[in-house]
Design an enzyme around this catalytic site. Structure first.
Site, PDB file in Angstrom:
ATOM      1  N   GLN A  86       0.855  -1.159  -0.153  1.00 45.00           N
ATOM      2  CA  GLN A  86       0.136  -0.027   0.001  1.00 45.00           C
ATOM      3  C   GLN A  86       0.944   1.296  -0.061  1.00 45.00           C
ATOM      4  O   GLN A  86       0.638   2.360  -0.629  1.00 45.00           O
ATOM      5  CB  GLN A  86      -0.856   0.237   1.203  1.00 45.00           C
ATOM      6  CG  GLN A  86      -2.296  -0.705   0.975  1.00 45.00           C
ATOM      7  CD  GLN A  86      -2.859  -0.065  -0.161  1.00 45.00           C
ATOM      8  OE1 GLN A  86      -3.322   1.020  -0.455  1.00 45.00           O
ATOM      9  NE2 GLN A  86      -2.959  -1.003  -1.300  1.00 45.00           N
TER      10      GLN A  86
ATOM     11  N   GLU B 126      -9.564   1.583   4.625  1.00 46.29           N
ATOM     12  CA  GLU B 126     -10.074   0.884   3.169  1.00 46.29           C
ATOM     13  C   GLU B 126      -9.691  -0.719   3.146  1.00 46.29           C
ATOM     14  O   GLU B 126     -10.517  -1.428   2.575  1.00 46.29           O
ATOM     15  CB  GLU B 126      -9.069   1.516   2.234  1.00 46.29           C
ATOM     16  CG  GLU B 126      -9.378   1.297   0.612  1.00 46.29           C
ATOM     17  CD  GLU B 126      -8.457   1.827  -0.383  1.00 46.29           C
ATOM     18  OE1 GLU B 126      -7.436   2.025   0.078  1.00 46.29           O
ATOM     19  OE2 GLU B 126      -8.973   1.666  -1.439  1.00 46.29           O
ATOM     20  N   HIS B 127      -8.481  -1.122   3.692  1.00 51.64           N
ATOM     21  CA  HIS B 127      -8.375  -2.401   3.588  1.00 51.64           C
ATOM     22  C   HIS B 127      -7.806  -3.098   5.050  1.00 51.64           C
ATOM     23  O   HIS B 127      -6.969  -2.215   5.584  1.00 51.64           O
ATOM     24  CB  HIS B 127      -6.912  -3.132   2.435  1.00 51.64           C
ATOM     25  CG  HIS B 127      -7.173  -2.377   1.074  1.00 51.64           C
ATOM     26  ND1 HIS B 127      -6.622  -1.255   0.787  1.00 51.64           N
ATOM     27  CD2 HIS B 127      -7.770  -2.974   0.136  1.00 51.64           C
ATOM     28  CE1 HIS B 127      -6.747  -1.240  -0.598  1.00 51.64           C
ATOM     29  NE2 HIS B 127      -7.368  -1.959  -0.915  1.00 51.64           N
TER      30      HIS B 127
ATOM     31  N   HIS C 271     -55.055  13.587  -2.405  1.00 45.58           N
ATOM     32  CA  HIS C 271     -54.454  11.931  -2.327  1.00 45.58           C
ATOM     33  C   HIS C 271     -55.667  11.062  -1.805  1.00 45.58           C
ATOM     34  O   HIS C 271     -55.698  10.129  -2.282  1.00 45.58           O
ATOM     35  CB  HIS C 271     -53.320  12.079  -1.066  1.00 45.58           C
ATOM     36  CG  HIS C 271     -52.118  12.707  -1.444  1.00 45.58           C
ATOM     37  ND1 HIS C 271     -51.854  14.009  -1.763  1.00 45.58           N
ATOM     38  CD2 HIS C 271     -50.967  12.287  -1.584  1.00 45.58           C
ATOM     39  CE1 HIS C 271     -50.684  14.160  -2.157  1.00 45.58           C
ATOM     40  NE2 HIS C 271     -50.128  13.226  -1.968  1.00 45.58           N
TER      41      HIS C 271
ATOM     42  N   ASP D 116      -6.472  -6.510  -4.886  1.00 46.92           N
ATOM     43  CA  ASP D 116      -6.273  -5.155  -5.982  1.00 46.92           C
ATOM     44  C   ASP D 116      -6.185  -5.998  -7.444  1.00 46.92           C
ATOM     45  O   ASP D 116      -6.649  -5.116  -8.186  1.00 46.92           O
ATOM     46  CB  ASP D 116      -4.696  -5.022  -5.662  1.00 46.92           C
ATOM     47  CG  ASP D 116      -4.555  -3.970  -4.578  1.00 46.92           C
ATOM     48  OD1 ASP D 116      -5.770  -3.486  -4.298  1.00 46.92           O
ATOM     49  OD2 ASP D 116      -3.626  -3.453  -4.259  1.00 46.92           O
TER      50      ASP D 116
ATOM     51  N   HIS E 220       2.059   3.068  -3.285  1.00 51.28           N
ATOM     52  CA  HIS E 220       0.758   3.890  -4.054  1.00 51.28           C
ATOM     53  C   HIS E 220       1.487   5.192  -4.321  1.00 51.28           C
ATOM     54  O   HIS E 220       1.127   5.819  -5.086  1.00 51.28           O
ATOM     55  CB  HIS E 220      -0.383   3.405  -3.630  1.00 51.28           C
ATOM     56  CG  HIS E 220      -1.108   2.143  -4.220  1.00 51.28           C
ATOM     57  ND1 HIS E 220      -1.478   2.138  -5.637  1.00 51.28           N
ATOM     58  CD2 HIS E 220      -1.320   1.159  -3.707  1.00 51.28           C
ATOM     59  CE1 HIS E 220      -2.057   1.084  -5.985  1.00 51.28           C
ATOM     60  NE2 HIS E 220      -2.083   0.328  -4.914  1.00 51.28           N
TER      61      HIS E 220
HETATM   62  N1  HSO Z   1      -4.725  -0.642  -3.810  1.00 49.90           N
HETATM   63  C1  HSO Z   1      -5.484   0.118  -4.731  1.00 49.90           C
HETATM   64  C2  HSO Z   1      -5.894  -0.605  -6.101  1.00 49.90           C
HETATM   65  C3  HSO Z   1      -4.949  -0.869  -6.797  1.00 49.90           C
HETATM   66  N2  HSO Z   1      -3.679  -1.465  -6.753  1.00 49.90           N
HETATM   67  C4  HSO Z   1      -4.389  -0.998  -8.389  1.00 49.90           C
HETATM   68  C5  HSO Z   1      -2.709  -1.916  -7.457  1.00 49.90           C
HETATM   69  N3  HSO Z   1      -3.169  -1.394  -8.665  1.00 49.90           N
HETATM   70  C6  HSO Z   1      -6.676   0.547  -4.210  1.00 49.90           C
HETATM   71  O1  HSO Z   1      -6.636   1.251  -2.967  1.00 49.90           O
HETATM   72 ZN    ZN Z   2      -2.736  -1.413  -4.564  1.00 51.12          ZN
END
Ligand code: HSO
Ligand code: ZN
Length: 424
Positions: free
Chosen positions: A255, A322-323, A415, A356, A258
């Site tokens: 995560q 979220e996860h 009505h 994912d 990202h």
């Molecule tokens: N973890 C992301 C989605 C994603 N991961 C796309 C890899 N590719 C959503 O939180």
């Molecule tokens: Zn991801």
């Protein structure tokens, strides 16, 4: 990393706070972009491509040839992987199609709901450092299953004016033929107001940077719906003494990579697992190509040692990740205690990247504590549910009096009359 050992309960609300993002004042800019796209259509988008993506794109629509050629530009292995992922995502989302059940509330009064796909939907796929073709699957597969008639896709071009071939391949595989070279707030504006080549849609889906997020918010003024409010990706891992520190570290980093604003939280009741996971994170992060982004994300990550798993779950519900990964021996036992989470991964082998990409669940999920009040994207996100009813004369007789009395009490005599005129 922020490390906390047995934090007092009254300190929790501070620990679960997401770092406040520096919000640039961008609403003026977004308004300007919408106005420009509304007035100048495609030519505005062509200009924006030059300005923001340094791309020359004489036309905004991706040609049939470009879509066709994408398959030759990616490996057979990747094509096979995308197809397997699509199959699993299709299976899981197909099972969400609910049977219509007609309910006779009283004899002669029948009510039911039918789903209708939202006719026109727009998918936004960001460009930048990671081309998220997996998100094309996550949005296009349920859109197709829901029966959406027009599915379009916008994504920014690279500096040569091209779109990542994996995005094009996946779009074509999902039957999307209307793909447009435009990104950022201007793409959202185009899908909201329509241009010569981009049709106006009724709902916009997909992740993006803060300009895209702000534009999606703004789009609602044009009567366009959006999937959900979005924020940076997050994961919270709860581990017991049976967890594997290297696995936990890998999940946290998946995560963290990202973006610098990603949120990762680790909670355990076991001191050994606590220190070994921190060590493993430090070791693994060095080897990642996206080391810099992950390291920045780790700077505001939270590692917490807690007294009990019950407490850990309570903390997690307050954070509403979220996860959520339960790296627990007895994960089953803790499922009923989960009240706020986007998607949950159970046991040592359920890595978050499975969800994912390929297990079948959707990866478009609520972030920023919205897991308290929003679900992730599913088939439901692409349909409206229309209610129907049929009353026989006998049915109306059965509930007529109730309607008349209630209408009269609300002072709405027309009505009441609608019933009385039929029953007299
Ligand atoms: N973890 C992301 C989605 C994603 N991961 C796309 C890899 N590719 C959503 O939180
Ligand atoms: Zn991801």
């Amino acid at each position: 990393m922020k490390i906390y050992r047995y934090p007092e309960r009254n300190a929790w609300p501070d620990l679960v706070k997401r770092p406040v993002m520096e919000q640039k004042e961008i609403s003026g800019l977004i308004r300007k972009i919408f106005n420009t796209v509304e007035e100048q259509g495609d030519s505005a988008l062509i200009e924006f491509n030059k300005k923001f993506d340094r791309a020359v794109t004489p036309q905004i629509a991706v040609t049939e040839q470009e879509l066709e050629n994408a398959a030759d530009k990616i490996s057979e292995d990747l094509k096979k992987a995308i197809k397997q992922a699509k199959e699993n995502i299709s299976k899981f989302h197909n099972a969400q199609i609910a049977e219509t059940e007609k309910i006779e509330t009283v004899k002669g009064v029948t009510c039911w709901r039918e789903n209708r796909g939202i006719e026109k939907v727009g998918i936004y796929i960001p460009g930048g450092t990671a081309p998220l073709f997996s998100t094309v699957l996550m949005l296009a597969v349920p859109a197709n299953l829901a029966g959406c008639q027009e599915i379009i896709l916008c994504t920014p071009p690279d500096s040569s004016g091209n779109i990542n071939p994996a995005i094009l391949f996946t779009a074509k595989l999902c039957g999307i033929t209307k793909v447009f070279k435009t990104g950022g707030a201007q793409a959202v504006a185009a899908m909201s107001v329509g241009t010569e080549s981009i049709p106006k849609v009724y709902k916009i889906f997909g992740p993006g940077n803060q300009y895209v997020v702000a534009a999606k918010e703004y789009a609602q003024r044009y009567g366009v719906a959006i999937d959900m409010p979005a924020g940076p990706s997050e994961v919270l891992v709860i581990a017991d003494s049976q967890a594997v520190p290297e696995f936990c570290a890998a999940d946290l980093l998946s995560q963290a990579e990202h973006g610098s604003d990603s949120q990762v939280v680790f909670i355990t009741t076991d001191f050994k697992i606590f220190s070994e996971t921190i060590e493993a994170v430090e070791k693994q992060v060095k080897k990642l190509p996206r080391n810099e982004l992950a390291t920045q994300a780790l700077d505001h990550s939270v590692f917490v040692l807690m007294n009990s798993l019950e407490e850990a779950l309570e903390f997690s519900n307050l954070y509403a990740p979220e996860h959520l990964i339960l790296a627990l021996e007895d994960f089953e036992q803790y499922i009923p205690q989960i009240s706020n989470a986007g998607s949950v991964f159970l046991g040592n082998y359920s890595c978050e990247s499975a969800g994912d990409y390929a297990s079948g669940t959707n990866h478009t999920l609520p972030t920023n504590a919205y897991a308290r009040n929003y679900s992730g994207v599913s088939l439901d996100s692409f349909v409206k549910k229309i209610t129907f009813q049929h009353l026989s004369k006998e049915g109306l007789k059965k509930i007529g009096k109730t309607i008349e009395v209630m209408a009269e009490a609300e002072g709405l005599i027309a009505h009441k009359n609608a019933v009385s005129i039929r029953l007299k």
